[in-house]
Design an enzyme around this catalytic site. Structure first.
Site, PDB file in Angstrom:
ATOM      1  N   THR A   1       0.153  -6.420 -53.641  1.00 12.51           N
ATOM      2  CA  THR A   1       0.399  -5.045 -54.102  1.00 12.51           C
ATOM      3  C   THR A   1       1.866  -5.061 -53.932  1.00 12.51           C
ATOM      4  OG1 THR A   1       0.434  -4.085 -51.815  1.00 12.51           O
ATOM      5  CG2 THR A   1      -1.806  -4.331 -53.247  1.00 12.51           C
ATOM      6  N   ASP A   2       2.233  -3.781 -54.663  1.00 13.57           N
ATOM      7  CA  ASP A   2       3.783  -3.591 -54.082  1.00 13.57           C
ATOM      8  C   ASP A   2       3.665  -2.850 -52.811  1.00 13.57           C
ATOM      9  OD1 ASP A   2       6.553  -2.885 -54.089  1.00 13.57           O
ATOM     10  OD2 ASP A   2       6.403  -2.263 -56.155  1.00 13.57           O
ATOM     11  N   ALA A   3       4.911  -2.352 -52.110  1.00 14.73           N
ATOM     12  CA  ALA A   3       4.692  -1.928 -50.597  1.00 14.73           C
ATOM     13  C   ALA A   3       4.003  -0.649 -50.669  1.00 14.73           C
ATOM     14  CB  ALA A   3       6.376  -1.533 -50.515  1.00 14.73           C
TER      15      ALA A   3
END
Ligand code: NOJ
Length: 772
Positions: free
Chosen positions: A296-298
């Protein structure tokens, strides 16, 4: 990522130069060479053997990635998770000694001794900074992209990193969006070529090959279409645009073997990236056969809650995992939602098989990278690789190929140092090393960075007087950048009093034979969280520009910018976009200014006259009133200031003899195309031959032109070269919303070849079943 405040100041060591990797870039790594990929069956068997020993908590931890900014308190929390075998990966550690220390802890103190996978934003270089990605796209030379990322991979791998969150392959058609700088611009064909080249550069021939790291193309998918260009806002993209424009660079990256994909933050057509099963499973895995792991992104798994997509943290984890996420990049300074997966297993809302699938993919990546056998960093080797002078040669050569010459009245450029006695170098970016590097860099060394002023001084020699003034101050952002919170990241500015410095700069311009004005946006005005509602020059730079032009002296404007800027119709003698050219930027710019190399870059986006026109991709549909296409606004022409693909050279070129092998083909057949390009000027220079297609009718209405081929060539004066292109089913098909499918129509195509999207040389051919 939202908080770099406590980001430790870390720096790769300085040391001796080493003698590996010349420009051929067969870079060796800190690890012993691994000549061929491990067989899939062996990788799977080893991953399964490990998996069989893991507890549910260890499994959930193995697919969790934590930020480690070096903040003592937060690091302790992360280290505790690690020591308990509940962390599979870390990001944001980039000092070789620290990476080695953490890896020793992971291997020596955990029950199963599984090494950590270290990821990082290696966007355009690690220690040696390459021109920013949009600049590399402007080279129209995938080799520049591949070589740059090969160097970046060699440095990152030697430092102890295993995985780059790059390339960003998001199509960007709205220059307000700050992250336009990280991609290849507006065009899917150019974007796909640059995506594949970067994956090859990062990964080498296979995952785990010597001196290379895993590439993670991002952000899947549609991030570039953020509403109003506002970073993180939703994207609403039609199916047709998604398949024909936004997805092709991702497909190209997957086909090039990318080992990882990062899901996007924002909601695409209402579904947040980390929860989008259609994208992450149906498209990525089932249709495209992606074999790597998805991160995932952050904090984006947690943010399924923030997006109001799920109700609880456990739901967020389950939805993300079941959508196709294999690893959670947990929120900076925050907890992981994947930690709740064991609970959900017990409740039965997620199955062991679902969890195992993700864990297996992460373990396989570690095994392929050779981490189980060789987890540690060779610190001496790291120092040698990071200071390899050949890397800076690559960076300079790249910067020379990225510059785009937009105006050159009366052949003002190149400058002849033998005819000049004095040069005024003016502008707030002219001597700013930090800005020259651009955003998204961390391990750089400013002492190695050549500014434009530095480059000009070195090149002009002692006989030419070089005066300098910043002219005006670069203003601060209204909202500080997330990256400004670390003092190392901030450009040190000479604060000047504009009221006295501006007239001083103008006086210098008056007293000099030529003025080189370096204007644009500071590096923290573009990138993540750096969208902008204006395309004007920030601060009083426009005033400075107008005043310097008003001296009547020759003026060369160098734009340090990664979005088109509105110079309010100013007409300097010469205008060149130099982007953020990297470690050797100033040296490259000087070589361009003094004609050692001729600019050959071309715009990877359309340059509007002003903000009101955007978005204005060149590949738009024809409309029912093409004849009034220039009158869409009553107050001004509709055309761009500079079209997509445009860029001048110090030489001139002519295209002729556009030939097709056949005038009619059957669907499924290919058409070979050839064209002659001749250097009609007086000096050796580069030209980019661009081939555009237009389909006249079919299942859908198609854009007036679409790029379907390009080649950058270097020609001597008077030299003619015959270039060949092949138009295959891939170039002649498209996705139509009429059938919700890819089609190749029976139709007539126009082919255009030339040196911009306004190429004039044209011919046609038919696709017809009657050929058969
Ligand atoms: C957020 C950004 O969107 C992404 O591109 C980056 O890789 C991560 N933060 C990690 O820094």
């Amino acid at each position: 990522m939202s908080n770099l405040m406590l980001c430790k100041r870390r720096r790769a060591g300085t040391a001796v130069a080493l003698a590996f990797a010349l420009l051929g870039l067969d870079a060796q790594s800190a690890q012993p060479a691994q000549g061929k990929p491990l067989p899939d069956a062996e990788v799977q068997a080893r991953a399964d053997a490990l998996l069989a020993k893991m507890t549910p908590e260890e499994k959930a931890g193995q697919i969790t990635q934590y930020f480690d900014f070096g903040d003592p308190q937060d690091s302790k929390r992360v280290l505790d998770e690690m020591a308990a075998g509940r962390a599979g990966s870390l990001l944001f550690v980039y000092d070789p000694a620290e990476l080695d220390r953490l890896q020793h802890m992971a291997v020596e103190r955990t029950r199963l001794k599984i090494p950590l996978l270290f990821g990082f934003d290696v966007i355009h270089g690690f220690r040696t900074i390459m021109p920013v990605p949009i600049a590399v796209a402007a080279s129209w030379d995938p080799d520049v992209a591949e070589k740059g990322q090969t160097v970046a991979a060699a440095e990152a791998r030697a430092a102890g990193l295993h995985w780059a969150f790059a390339p960003m392959v998001d199509i960007a058609r709205d220059p307000r969006w700050g992250r336009i700088i990280e991609g290849a611009g507006e065009d899917p064909y150019l974007g796909a070529a640059m995506a594949a080249a970067q994956v090859r550069g990062f990964q080498g021939d296979f995952i785990g090959s010597s001196g290379h790291i895993i590439s993670g193309p991002k952000h899947f998918a549609g991030y570039g279409a953020a509403l109003g260009g506002r970073d993180y806002d939703e994207a609403n993209i039609s199916d047709s645009e998604l398949w024909n424009t936004y997805l092709p660079p991702f497909k190209a990256a997957v086909d090039a073997g990318a080992g990882n994909i990062m899901s996007a933050y924002m909601a695409l057509n209402g579904v947040p990236g980390a929860g989008n099963r259609w994208l992450l499973t149906d498209v990525l895995r089932k249709q495209w056969g992606f074999k790597g792991f998805v991160v995932t992104d952050a904090g984006a798994a947690h943010d399924l809650l923030t997006h109001e997509f799920v109700a609880t943290e456990p739901d967020a984890a389950v939805r993300a995992l079941q959508a196709g996420v294999d690893m959670e990049m947990s929120p900076p300074f925050g907890t992981s939602v994947f930690k709740t997966l064991p609970q959900s297993l017990a409740k039965g809302t997620v199955t062991m098989a679902e969890l195992d699938t993700a864990v297996r993919r992460v373990l396989e990546a570690k095994i392929r990278m050779g981490l189980i056998e060789k987890p540690y960093v060779d610190l001496k080797q790291a120092q040698r690789v990071l200071t390899d002078p050949q890397h800076r040669v690559v960076s300079r050569a790249a910067a020379e190929r990225t510059a785009v010459l937009l105006r050159n009245e009366g052949g003002l450029l190149p400058l002849d140092p033998n005819k000049l006695k004095s040069i005024a170098v003016i502008g707030p970016l002219a001597d700013s090393a930090r800005d020259t590097l651009g955003p998204w860099v961390f391990a750089f060394d400013l002492n190695e960075t050549v500014t434009v002023l530095g480059g000009i001084k070195a090149k002009a020699g002692s006989k030419v007087r070089v005066d300098y003034s910043p002219g005006v101050t670069m203003p601060a952002r209204l909202h500080p950048s997330i990256f400004d919170q670390d003092p190392k990241m901030i450009a040190k500015r000479v604060e000047v009093d504009d009221a006295s410095e501006l007239p001083h700069a103008v006086a210098l311009a008056k007293a000099s034979d030529v003025t080189v004005l370096v204007l644009g946006e500071a590096q923290n005005m573009i990138g993540e969280q750096a969208s902008r509602s204006s395309l004007d020059l920030p601060g009083r730079q426009q005033e400075l520009l107008d005043a310097v032009i008003a001296t009547g002296k020759p003026v060369v404007v160098l734009l340090m910018s990664a979005r088109p800027l509105d110079l309010k119709n100013s007409k300097p003698g010469a205008l060149m976009n130099i982007w953020y050219p990297g470690t050797q930027g100033g040296a490259a710019v000087a070589n361009l200014l003094f004609g050692e190399v001729s600019p050959g870059g071309k715009l990877p986006y359309t340059w509007p006259r002003n903000l009101g026109q955007i978005p204005m991709p060149y590949a738009h549909l024809r409309s029912h009133q093409p004849n009034t296409g220039e009158q869409r606004y009553w107050n001004e022409p509709n055309s761009p200031l500079y079209p997509f693909g445009f860029g001048l050279s110090y030489s001139t070129f002519e295209f002729s003899n556009l030939k097709l092998d056949r005038q009619t083909i059957a669907p499924g057949e290919s058409v070979p195309v050839s064209v002659d390009v001749r250097n009609t000027g007086g000096r050796a220079a580069d030209e980019v031959a661009q081939l555009y297609l237009h389909q006249r009718y079919g299942s859908s209405a198609r854009p007036v032109r679409e790029l379907k081929g390009f080649q950058r060539v270097t020609l001597k004066p008077g030299e003619t070269r015959t270039l060949r292109f092949e138009l295959t089913t891939a170039e002649l098909s498209y996705w139509t919303s009429a059938k919700h499918a890819w089609v190749q129509d029976e139709t007539t195509f126009d082919v255009y070849v030339g040196n911009s999207s306004q190429a004039a040389l044209t011919t046609t051919f038919e696709v017809s079943k009657s050929r058969r």
